[in-house]
Design an enzyme around this catalytic site. Structure first.
Site, PDB file in Angstrom:
ATOM      1  N   ASN A   1     -10.264  -3.473   1.548  1.00  0.00           N
ATOM      2  CA  ASN A   1      -9.809  -3.112   0.222  1.00  0.00           C
ATOM      3  C   ASN A   1     -10.725  -2.890  -0.007  1.00  0.00           C
ATOM      4  OD1 ASN A   1      -7.359  -3.565  -0.055  1.00  0.00           O
ATOM      5  ND2 ASN A   1      -7.419  -5.903   0.852  1.00  0.00           N
TER       6      ASN A   1
ATOM      7  N   HIS B   1       1.068  -1.433   0.645  1.00  0.00           N
ATOM      8  CA  HIS B   1      -0.150   0.166  -0.497  1.00  0.00           C
ATOM      9  C   HIS B   1       0.808   1.313   0.654  1.00  0.00           C
ATOM     10  CE1 HIS B   1      -3.560  -2.358   1.039  1.00  0.00           C
ATOM     11  NE2 HIS B   1      -3.356  -2.761   1.325  1.00  0.00           N
TER      12      HIS B   1
END
Length: 485
Positions: free
Chosen positions: A127, A54
């Protein structure tokens, strides 16, 4: 208006910011030029270690507003009444690429949300897909290594990617999501967000429920084909950041409607598959979506580094009425996320403005460490219990206790009657139109055909055949055709 004066880090005025101090005109630079040395030393330290996963992200501030009564399921204060608003910060991200990667790539997207509640910060880390590739955190470092750049070639290698998936049949469901039409969102505004994990809610009476979060985009889901994405990356590698920034600056505030699926805790043990398995969804026919509220983003950060790069989300940041479940991936992340931030940002990262509570006061016995800004008064003690009216425990658990039994050991997840790694991937495939199936197969074959080992290809084909006979047949034929070209 008074002229602003440039200063050093210690606040002293700077006499000359254009020329370094030298030993005579044209001579060598002097070690005594404090401003030069401070400026160069600080510049050398402007970057911190990027996130391992990320790394590339965008963020925005906003608010969450309750629209429906959910007090029968949770006593969380920020969800306690219709109309109540809570300030939020969200960070969107790609997962596998580095900080210098592009936005419009085929990759899951992080959807990490911080609620600045009256009872402390609540972090919901998810997510844009409701499932994930693996179900046990001990496999996470290996999974990420297989998806990141190879240590020898310095590139993402199809051999590594598909070799790991070949040995992880539980990844078939997420692979079907990733390679399908929603694998490349058109923007962060045009994708859904999911808590993905199973969490626990507890109401005022102490009743426990397990929940899954679904943030449905009010802009509509829009995605890119592989060809559209490649073209967009060539035009603007920062496409999703650009879109989010400009939309909010124009006053076009993106929003999502939050729904939850609610399972009474007593039903979990006898459910037909493991409800804490991150590779599976709960069918809506069993547990329908129930609306909770809406998330609105209305303010861009003033400084991307300070507020997006330094934003730290930890799924162990719960508030009363919300807690963990036996989801093994969630259990691993309760430690791993906070530990990653301690490494990147330091033990006092929670004191940074973007991470610090805004609607609650921090009062504990944590002291000192790098970059500490909260020290307490000279009369405060740094131990507990004490006789000096220091902060004390409430004796009120945040969530209901989880029942456990059996022997310690490295157990596989408990087997339920209908546990299966492939059924839901097949269900997802069968829901697709013929055009969607064609694009899914082409995307899978495009990557799998690049693998150099026949046995790795065969193992992956076995997974698609197990999910659905037609699914496997189409992928096998498409891979064969590409390898024969």
């Amino acid at each position: 208006m008074a002229k602003r004066v440039l200063t050093t880090e210690s606040g002293a005025p700077v006499a000359d910011n254009q020329n370094s101090a030298t030993a005579g005109v044209g001579g060598p630079i002097l070690l005594q030029d404090q401003h030069l040395l401070e400026k160069l030393a600080r510049f050398n330290r402007e970057r911190i270690p990027e996130r391992v996963v990320h790394a590339r992200g965008s963020g925005a501030y906003g608010y969450f507003e309750v629209t429906d009564d959910v007090t029968g399921f949770t006593r969380a204060d920020f969800l306690s009444e219709v109309g109540k608003r809570t300030e939020t910060f969200i960070r969107f991200s790609t997962v596998a690429d580095s900080l210098g990667g592009a936005d419009a790539v085929r990759d899951p997207r992080g959807f990490a949300l911080k609620f600045y509640t009256n009872e402390g910060n609540y972090d919901l880390v998810g997510n844009n897909t409701p499932v994930f590739f693996i179900k046990d955190p001990i496999k996470f470092p290996d999974f990420i290594h297989s998806q990141k750049r190879d240590p020898f070639t310095g590139r993402q290698e199809p051999d590594n990617v598909w070799d790991f998936w070949a040995h992880a049949p539980e990844a078939t469901h997420q692979v079907t999501w990733l390679m399908g039409d929603r694998g490349i969102p058109a923007s962060y505004r045009h994708m859904n967000g999911y808590g993905s994990h199973t969490y626990q809610w507890t109401n005022a009476e102490g009743e426990a429920f397990f929940v899954k979060y679904h943030f449905k985009t009010n802009q509509g889901v829009r995605s890119l084909s592989a060809e559209q994405a490649a073209e967009l990356v060539g035009k603007d590698a920062n496409s999703h950041q650009t879109d989010l920034l400009q939309a909010i600056e124009r006053g076009v505030n993106p929003s999502w409607t939050l729904h939850v699926q609610v399972m009474p805790a007593a039903e979990a043990a006898e459910y037909r598959f493991n409800p804490f398995d991150l590779t599976k969804v709960w069918p809506h026919a069993d547990y329908p979506l129930q609306r909770v509220g809406r998330l609105v983003l209305n303010r861009n950060p003033d400084n991307v580094f300070a507020e997006v790069e330094q934003a730290a989300f930890s799924p162990n940041n719960f508030v009363p009425g919300i807690g963990p479940s036996p989801d093994k991936m969630l259990q691993g992340r309760l430690f791993a996320y906070a530990d990653a931030h301690r490494y990147r940002l330091g033990v006092n990262h929670t004191q940074l403005p973007v991470n610090a509570p805004k609607a609650a006061e921090v009062d504990n016995y944590g002291r000192d460490g790098l970059h500490a800004t909260r020290h307490g008064s000279r009369h405060d003690k740094n131990y507990e219990p004490n006789s000096y009216a220091g902060p004390a425990q409430t004796d009120a658990a945040l969530a209901a206790p989880l029942a456990i039994q059996g022997w310690t050991g490295t157990h596989e997840a408990p087997a339920h009657a209908k546990d299966d790694d492939f059924f839901q991937a097949g269900e997802l495939f069968r829901l697709m139109s013929e055009e969607e199936k064609g694009r899914l197969v082409a995307n899978i074959a495009g990557g799998l055909s690049q693998v150099t080992r026949d046995d790795v290809i065969e193992k992956n084909l076995t997974h698609f055949h197990a999910a659905d006979t037609d699914y496997g047949k189409r992928v096998e034929e498409a891979v064969r055709a590409l390898r024969e070209d």
